[in-house]
Design a protein around this motif. Structure first.
Motif, PDB file in Angstrom:
ATOM      1  N   VAL A  90      89.541 -12.141 -56.128  1.00 41.31           N
ATOM      2  CA  VAL A  90      88.034 -13.269 -55.916  1.00 41.31           C
ATOM      3  C   VAL A  90      88.381 -13.458 -54.724  1.00 41.31           C
ATOM      4  O   VAL A  90      87.306 -13.532 -53.685  1.00 41.31           O
ATOM      5  N   GLY A  91      89.725 -14.556 -54.717  1.00 45.10           N
ATOM      6  CA  GLY A  91      89.317 -15.258 -53.189  1.00 45.10           C
ATOM      7  C   GLY A  91      89.265 -14.608 -52.389  1.00 45.10           C
ATOM      8  O   GLY A  91      88.725 -14.678 -51.010  1.00 45.10           O
ATOM      9  N   LEU A  92      90.280 -13.752 -52.141  1.00 41.60           N
ATOM     10  CA  LEU A  92      90.605 -12.741 -51.437  1.00 41.60           C
ATOM     11  C   LEU A  92      89.535 -11.939 -50.244  1.00 41.60           C
ATOM     12  O   LEU A  92      89.409 -12.281 -49.324  1.00 41.60           O
ATOM     13  N   SER A  93      88.330 -11.356 -51.548  1.00 43.84           N
ATOM     14  CA  SER A  93      87.834 -10.706 -51.035  1.00 43.84           C
ATOM     15  C   SER A  93      86.469 -11.496 -50.493  1.00 43.84           C
ATOM     16  O   SER A  93      85.775 -11.290 -49.239  1.00 43.84           O
ATOM     17  N   GLN A  94      86.635 -12.680 -51.098  1.00 46.51           N
ATOM     18  CA  GLN A  94      85.842 -14.339 -50.274  1.00 46.51           C
ATOM     19  C   GLN A  94      85.087 -14.003 -49.259  1.00 46.51           C
ATOM     20  O   GLN A  94      84.930 -14.458 -47.963  1.00 46.51           O
ATOM     21  N   VAL A  95      86.879 -14.533 -49.064  1.00 54.07           N
ATOM     22  CA  VAL A  95      87.357 -14.902 -47.404  1.00 54.07           C
ATOM     23  C   VAL A  95      86.842 -14.256 -46.232  1.00 54.07           C
ATOM     24  O   VAL A  95      86.652 -13.966 -46.080  1.00 54.07           O
ATOM     25  N   LEU A  96      87.491 -13.299 -46.884  1.00 51.42           N
ATOM     26  CA  LEU A  96      87.375 -11.147 -45.625  1.00 51.42           C
ATOM     27  C   LEU A  96      86.083 -10.960 -45.294  1.00 51.42           C
ATOM     28  O   LEU A  96      85.877 -10.881 -44.528  1.00 51.42           O
ATOM     29  N   ILE A  97      85.422 -10.695 -46.682  1.00 52.60           N
ATOM     30  CA  ILE A  97      84.244  -9.733 -46.167  1.00 52.60           C
ATOM     31  C   ILE A  97      83.403 -11.437 -46.240  1.00 52.60           C
ATOM     32  O   ILE A  97      82.734 -10.969 -44.914  1.00 52.60           O
ATOM     33  N   THR A  98      82.961 -12.728 -46.340  1.00 54.05           N
ATOM     34  CA  THR A  98      82.127 -13.753 -45.963  1.00 54.05           C
ATOM     35  C   THR A  98      82.867 -13.746 -44.060  1.00 54.05           C
ATOM     36  O   THR A  98      82.030 -13.625 -43.279  1.00 54.05           O
ATOM     37  N   SER A  99      84.347 -14.208 -44.217  1.00 51.10           N
ATOM     38  CA  SER A  99      83.779 -14.534 -42.066  1.00 51.10           C
ATOM     39  C   SER A  99      83.813 -12.604 -41.491  1.00 51.10           C
ATOM     40  O   SER A  99      83.703 -12.913 -40.180  1.00 51.10           O
ATOM     41  N   LEU A 304      65.252 -27.012 -35.556  1.00 48.09           N
ATOM     42  CA  LEU A 304      65.005 -25.417 -36.151  1.00 48.09           C
ATOM     43  C   LEU A 304      66.307 -24.809 -36.373  1.00 48.09           C
ATOM     44  O   LEU A 304      66.920 -24.158 -37.856  1.00 48.09           O
ATOM     45  N   LEU A 305      66.896 -24.995 -35.438  1.00 43.55           N
ATOM     46  CA  LEU A 305      68.044 -24.365 -35.229  1.00 43.55           C
ATOM     47  C   LEU A 305      69.590 -24.871 -35.879  1.00 43.55           C
ATOM     48  O   LEU A 305      69.913 -23.443 -37.332  1.00 43.55           O
ATOM     49  N   VAL A 306      69.633 -26.563 -36.141  1.00 44.58           N
ATOM     50  CA  VAL A 306      70.549 -26.330 -37.325  1.00 44.58           C
ATOM     51  C   VAL A 306      70.213 -25.900 -39.244  1.00 44.58           C
ATOM     52  O   VAL A 306      70.998 -25.481 -39.103  1.00 44.58           O
ATOM     53  N   ILE A 307      68.855 -26.435 -38.596  1.00 42.11           N
ATOM     54  CA  ILE A 307      68.697 -25.308 -40.933  1.00 42.11           C
ATOM     55  C   ILE A 307      69.063 -24.659 -40.958  1.00 42.11           C
ATOM     56  O   ILE A 307      69.134 -23.424 -41.638  1.00 42.11           O
ATOM     57  N   SER A 308      68.375 -23.669 -39.495  1.00 43.41           N
ATOM     58  CA  SER A 308      68.386 -22.231 -39.820  1.00 43.41           C
ATOM     59  C   SER A 308      69.771 -21.936 -39.859  1.00 43.41           C
ATOM     60  O   SER A 308      70.343 -20.469 -40.754  1.00 43.41           O
ATOM     61  N   ILE A 309      70.898 -22.244 -38.830  1.00 43.17           N
ATOM     62  CA  ILE A 309      72.265 -21.559 -39.533  1.00 43.17           C
ATOM     63  C   ILE A 309      73.146 -22.364 -40.187  1.00 43.17           C
ATOM     64  O   ILE A 309      73.063 -20.693 -40.890  1.00 43.17           O
ATOM     65  N   MET A 310      72.305 -22.968 -40.664  1.00 41.65           N
ATOM     66  CA  MET A 310      72.820 -23.511 -42.336  1.00 41.65           C
ATOM     67  C   MET A 310      72.452 -22.579 -43.002  1.00 41.65           C
ATOM     68  O   MET A 310      73.137 -22.826 -44.349  1.00 41.65           O
ATOM     69  N   LEU A 311      71.060 -22.941 -43.744  1.00 38.39           N
ATOM     70  CA  LEU A 311      70.627 -21.639 -44.627  1.00 38.39           C
ATOM     71  C   LEU A 311      71.347 -20.197 -44.176  1.00 38.39           C
ATOM     72  O   LEU A 311      71.418 -19.470 -45.013  1.00 38.39           O
ATOM     73  N   GLY A 312      71.202 -19.597 -43.078  1.00 39.28           N
ATOM     74  CA  GLY A 312      72.081 -18.515 -43.099  1.00 39.28           C
ATOM     75  C   GLY A 312      72.885 -18.109 -42.936  1.00 39.28           C
ATOM     76  O   GLY A 312      73.377 -16.909 -43.488  1.00 39.28           O
ATOM     77  N   ILE A 313      74.359 -19.607 -43.356  1.00 39.19           N
ATOM     78  CA  ILE A 313      75.203 -19.446 -43.379  1.00 39.19           C
ATOM     79  C   ILE A 313      75.612 -19.339 -45.136  1.00 39.19           C
ATOM     80  O   ILE A 313      76.103 -18.603 -45.394  1.00 39.19           O
ATOM     81  N   MET A 314      74.097 -20.512 -45.238  1.00 42.74           N
ATOM     82  CA  MET A 314      75.023 -20.478 -47.366  1.00 42.74           C
ATOM     83  C   MET A 314      74.365 -18.929 -47.900  1.00 42.74           C
ATOM     84  O   MET A 314      74.505 -19.224 -48.912  1.00 42.74           O
ATOM     85  N   LEU A 315      73.005 -18.424 -47.333  1.00 37.49           N
ATOM     86  CA  LEU A 315      72.389 -17.854 -47.510  1.00 37.49           C
ATOM     87  C   LEU A 315      73.405 -16.382 -48.056  1.00 37.49           C
ATOM     88  O   LEU A 315      73.849 -15.718 -48.492  1.00 37.49           O
ATOM     89  N   VAL A 316      74.047 -16.049 -46.459  1.00 42.52           N
ATOM     90  CA  VAL A 316      75.388 -15.235 -46.658  1.00 42.52           C
ATOM     91  C   VAL A 316      76.533 -15.237 -48.080  1.00 42.52           C
ATOM     92  O   VAL A 316      76.943 -14.160 -48.217  1.00 42.52           O
ATOM     93  N   LYS A 317      76.717 -16.316 -47.426  1.00 43.95           N
ATOM     94  CA  LYS A 317      77.883 -17.313 -48.445  1.00 43.95           C
ATOM     95  C   LYS A 317      77.449 -16.682 -50.066  1.00 43.95           C
ATOM     96  O   LYS A 317      77.994 -16.077 -51.235  1.00 43.95           O
TER      97      LYS A 317
END
Length: 627
Positions: A90-99, A304-317
């Motif tokens: 679970v843990g290693l998969s999350q770190v590797l896939i997300t990054s 717009l840039l900050v919120i877009s980056i934040m939402l994009g990161i959180m969506l991917v994770k």
């Protein structure tokens, strides 16, 4: 006046006292309350806190430092090894896939690969402080979402070591320039040497934990001055944090490692109880400081840039975590909790950003942008968890049952049984059939309800709690039977009884030899391997059906158990040396077989046939008549 320490203390404590109860009352949780308090007193609202907020953040980070130290104390190396499958899966998969996904996205957007790698590794981390606090408040730490979240956070904490070791290598010929602020000793040496220093610092912490800290604690404990032990505990945490910071590493990382090293020491629980109050207070201060440090100026200028980056990161994770949860067959409700709880960027990222900035991998603008995104994501997470609780979970699936309060105990008996599953219930029924009443404790609420419907008087509660055992009459009881399914819980119960109720005679269930060895090392005199008697009984029945005399079979079985128990006492000395252990096992088996063979060849009296079947008795009579 406003710059004085006392004024700042009043502001921070007052904000917490006002905001946190309101947030809790509204069902938002304490973490969000602390964050809101920080935003309110920060430079963009009430302006009680200005530039000094950054200094407060450094001080407040000791809350995270202590939290990681206490987490480390809970993780004995053996327990880490037992959790390796979940941590890796679970843990290693999350770190590797997300990054990996974030790295690919940033490279495609035109960022330099070194910058992309430094940022993506940082973004793969989640907030241990927020996630654990939120799960703890909702009593979800023992749910499947809680256990998997803990595995991910643990892997992320461990992953910080290689991340910090890799970053100096990226600094070689990095195209970006830094401002040179916050330089540490490590930033003044070549990249390859920085990597060696990272590894060396980690090794030094391990050596100190094993060969210096434990002897120091033993020395201090002999003074029998609790306040001196507390001071020593704080010195250990602060000292290791200072050492790690001196070489430009994360203080929390160092204390986490020290905690793991000390997890096997006799001072584990004492350290936990002494540092817990400091951890809670400083963690709250940390969350306030995070709220106060959010750069709303940058956010408003580039909203717009900050919120877009934040939402994009959180969506991917979120998607990565949800996929991992699905792969590991988590229920929908648990998967939602799991993926939403961990989708923010964590406090360790502040450390990696600063380190990358020192190494001139990230420029100042990028660093500030990522810090703003991180702080904003941490602030948003409690709101998302709240929305999940109120909007999503009621519609999808049934939430796993959470912990309930321990029952009020109404009786005192000479025997206490902890754990009433198939093993404990068999013992309990046998005792009850013979007129012996026992106080029965079990920590599985479903089982307690079922047993009560069956007519058993079972109390719900965690038997490892000294206060619950006291309520159950442990001071007056004579015997405590530990029949708990979980071996680790059994060990914890034994430790609690030894410490608080040494007069109790312990009879403890062991699932196998490994459990028995651990219990023997804790000086438990009465250990019962759950499969030994039933296995031998089956063997007895086989011999009887093959024509062996019943009394002979009984003698052989009793002697087998006696020799096996004696062998166990001998083998425990070699359990940590595999080669010697295997050699001794083979020798014990040969000796046992020789003894049993000689026992079988003994000429028992022909009159000793009271246990024999009628067929065997008739055969013996015929044999006697012929002779």
């Amino acid at each position: 006046m406003e710059d004085s320490f006392l004024f700042q203390a009043i502001i921070y404590l007052g904000a917490a006292i006002i905001c946190v109860p309101i947030a809790k009352k509204l069902g938002m949780g304490s973490v969000l309350g602390y964050l809101i308090a920080g935003i309110l007193i920060g430079p963009y609202v009430l302006e009680f806190v200005g530039e000094e907020g950054e200094d407060i953040m450094h001080f407040a980070e000791f809350g995270v430092v202590m939290m990681l130290f206490l987490i480390g104390l809970e993780l004995e190396p053996a327990k880490l090894w037992q959790m390796r499958a979940m941590i890796t899966r679970v843990g290693l998969s999350q770190v590797l896939i997300t990054s990996g996904l974030l790295f690919a996205a940033m490279v495609l957007l035109g960022l330099d690969w070194k910058v992309s790698l430094a940022i993506s590794l940082s973004l793969s981390l989640s907030s241990t402080a927020i996630v654990l606090q939120s799960l703890k408040e909702k009593n979800l730490l023992n749910s499947s979402a809680g256990k998997n979240s803990f595995a991910v956070l643990l892997m992320q904490d461990i992953a910080v070591i290689p991340i910090l070791a890799v970053l100096p290598l990226l600094a070689v010929a990095s195209p970006t320039g830094g401002d040179g602020h916050h330089e540490s000793f490590i930033s003044q040496v070549p990249g390859w040497l920085q990597t060696l220093l990272v590894i060396g610092a980690v090794g030094l912490v391990v050596l100190l934990g094993r060969y210096a800290i434990v002897p120091l604690l033993r020395l201090i404990s002999r003074t029998r001055l609790r306040e001196l032990f507390v001071a020593c505990a704080l010195l250990i945490v602060v000292g290791i944090a200072f050492l790690m910071e001196a070489v430009g590493l994360s203080p929390a990382l160092g204390t986490f490692l020290a905690g793991v090293i000390l997890a096997n020491s006799e001072f584990k629980h004492e350290l936990e109880s002494d540092l817990e109050p400091f951890k809670g207070l400083l963690l709250g201060l940390f969350f306030i400081a995070v709220g106060a440090s959010i750069n709303f100026g940058l956010i408003f200028d580039q909203a717009l840039l900050v919120i877009s980056i934040m939402l994009g990161i959180m969506l991917v994770k979120t998607l990565v975590l949800f996929g991992i949860g699905k792969t590991n067959k988590m229920g929908l409700d648990q998967n939602l909790i799991f993926s939403i709880s961990l989708n923010q960027v964590g406090e360790f990222s502040f450390v990696t950003y600063s380190f990358a900035s020192q190494l001139q991998i990230l420029d100042q603008n990028t660093t500030e942008m990522m810090m703003a995104v991180t702080a904003l994501s941490m602030t948003l997470t409690p709101l998302l968890i709240l929305a999940n609780d109120k909007l999503l979970l009621p519609r999808f699936g049934t939430l796993e049952k959470t912990e309930r309060e321990a029952d009020a105990l109404e009786e005192k008996n000479p025997v206490i049984i902890a754990g009433f599953s198939h093993y404990g219930s068999t013992v309990g029924r046998f005792l009850r059939a013979n007129g012996i009443h026992a106080t029965i404790l079990d920590h599985d609420s479903d089982r307690v309800d079922l047993l009560r419907r069956m007519g058993f008087k079972v109390y719900y509660g965690d038997a490892t709690r000294a206060d619950l055992l006291e309520s159950a009459g442990a001071h007056e009881a004579k015997i405590l039977i530990s029949a708990i399914d979980n071996p680790e819980t059994n060990l914890l119960l034994v430790e609690t009884v030894h410490k608080h109720f040494p007069h109790l005679e312990l009879m403890v269930r062991a699932k196998h030899r490994g459990d028995a060895y651990e219990l023997m090392e804790m000086d438990v005199p009465h250990i019962y391997r759950e499969h030994l008697d039933s296995s031998v009984r089956m063997g007895k029945d086989v011999l009887t059906k093959l024509g062996f005399r019943a009394h002979t079979v009984h003698r052989l079985a009793q002697n087998f158990i006696k020799y096996d128990e004696a062998g166990l006492q001998e083998l425990v000395k070699y359990k940590d040396n595999q080669q010697e252990y295997i050699s001794m096992v083979r020798r014990n088996i040969e000796m046992q077989e020789d003894l049993l063979a000689s026992e079988l060849n003994r000429k028992f009296s022909l009159n000793d046939h009271a246990w024999d079947s009628d067929q065997i008795k008739e055969g013996l009579k015929n044999a006697e008549g012929k002779s």
